[in-house]
Design an enzyme around this catalytic site. Structure first.
Site, short mmCIF file in Angstrom:
data_model
loop_
_atom_site.label_atom_id
_atom_site.label_comp_id
_atom_site.label_asym_id
_atom_site.label_seq_id
_atom_site.Cartn_x
_atom_site.Cartn_y
_atom_site.Cartn_z
CE LYS A 1 -3.05 7.93 15.86
NZ LYS A 1 -3.71 8.99 15.54
CG HIS B 1 -4.10 5.95 20.35
ND1 HIS B 1 -5.41 7.04 20.13
CD2 HIS B 1 -3.06 6.92 20.47
CE1 HIS B 1 -4.72 8.23 20.25
NE2 HIS B 1 -3.45 8.13 20.24
CG MET C 1 0.81 6.70 4.29
SD MET C 1 0.88 6.07 5.98
CE MET C 1 2.70 6.00 6.08
N PRO C 2 1.16 8.60 1.60
CG PRO C 2 -0.46 10.15 0.60
CD PRO C 2 -0.27 8.71 1.23
CB VAL D 1 -0.76 -0.03 1.24
CG1 VAL D 1 -1.58 1.51 1.57
CG2 VAL D 1 -1.97 -1.13 1.12
CG LEU E 1 4.20 16.31 5.48
CD1 LEU E 1 5.23 17.21 5.52
CD2 LEU E 1 2.85 17.06 5.38
CE1 TYR F 1 -5.29 11.58 18.97
CE2 TYR F 1 -5.34 12.33 16.80
CZ TYR F 1 -4.54 11.64 17.72
OH TYR F 1 -3.28 11.10 17.65
CG ASP G 1 -2.66 10.34 12.61
OD1 ASP G 1 -2.77 9.16 12.49
OD2 ASP G 1 -2.77 11.09 13.69
CG LEU H 1 -3.63 18.38 9.10
CD1 LEU H 1 -2.67 19.40 9.51
CD2 LEU H 1 -5.08 18.56 8.77
N GLY H 2 -2.04 15.90 11.02
CA GLY H 2 -2.41 15.35 12.37
C GLY H 2 -3.25 16.31 13.08
#
Length: 294
Positions: free
Chosen positions: A73, A106, A12-13, A10, A15, A48, A43, A17-18
């Protein structure tokens, strides 16, 4: 945007954004700005409390779903086989997605590792059923990883860790590398956001004269230098910001290269001081909290 290839193929970029500690009311705008500026990796996490807003931003952005890599997560309160399967259902419903690109545990739960293993076996089931494209862990130390690998079938694609020049966790990075587990850095710019109660008295690595000196040399910001340090060493990085100009700055790290001497100087900044809870000390009694159904 560069991409990294997970152990199952797979893409995945590199970088993303969290959105840790981003209030729900600010999350949608931050994610919309990120997608508008070229981010294709977001992410989030059940704990959160902003998965719903991430999903809203994805739908409103106009960016095709398959172009965006979304990871979330499962929190420790939803560990256990059936509980974790239901945790996926909760997250998928809030995100408005039929399939999640990367689903992560997590934290390890050292005080009840059998429950952690049951949760991971649920991730394996979700992967086999095509409901997720990859599975991984977060904040797993070497002993946690050894116990996990001994008892399960699928090697985690990712281990998300606190990684920045002041706290590098080299033993974990080396173990991950040896087992083809991709290291992903939370807090990759080391010091803007700390866990409450863990970092209020600390100096940000952004203010370190080594970092600011390298930034001046390249005509870049300290944050860009720190992100470049992570990217250049083959890691995924997921910086967090709610300010559009900072979000734009953070993605602009692919047009310069740190010299070997600069990388060595940044490597030498290790303090050994963690910015969040000790993963060995995470318990349900201290950290458990119910994740809402909606």
């Amino acid at each position: 945007m560069q991409t990294l290839t997970l152990d199952n193929g797979v893409q995945m970029p590199t970088l993303g954004l969290g959105v840790f500690q981003t209030p729900p009311e600010e999350t949608k705008a931050a994610v919309r700005d990120a997608l508008d500026l070229g981010y294709r990796h977001i992410d989030t996490a059940a704990a959160y409390g902003n998965e719903r807003e991430v999903g809203q931003a994805l739908r409103e952005s106009g960016v095709p779903r398959d172009d965006v890599f979304v990871e979330t997560k499962i929190w420790i309160s939803d560990y256990g086989y059936e509980q974790t399967l239901h945790g996926f259902d909760k997250s998928a419903a809030k995100l408005g997605l039929d399939r999640i690109d990367l689903l992560i545990l997590h934290q390890a739960l050292p005080s009840d590792f059998d429950r952690t293993l049951a949760a991971y076996r649920a991730l394996e089931k979700l992967l086999a059923d095509g409901k997720v494209r990859a599975i991984g862990v977060s904040n797993f130390m070497v002993d946690h990883l050894r116990r996990l690998l001994d008892a399960t079938t699928v090697v985690p694609a990712v281990n998300q860790l606190e990684i920045h020049p002041y706290f590098q966790q080299r033993d974990v990075l080396d173990f991950d590398d040896a087992h083809r587990i991709l290291n992903q850095a939370w807090s990759p710019i080391g010091g803007i956001t700390f866990y409450p109660g863990y970092g209020e008295d600390r100096t940000s690595v952004l203010d370190d004269p080594v970092v600011t000196g390298i930034a001046e040399t390249h005509g870049k910001s300290p944050a860009q230098v720190l992100l470049r340090w992570g990217v250049q060493q083959g890691r995924s990085v997921i910086p967090k910001s709610t300010k559009r100009h900072r979000i734009a700055e953070n993605i602009d790290v692919f047009d310069f290269t740190l010299t070997p001497d600069e990388v060595t100087a940044l490597d030498a900044l290790e303090t050994g001081r963690r910015g969040g809870p000790d993963p060995q000390a995470v318990t349900l009694a201290d950290f458990g909290r119910a994740i809402p159904e909606a």
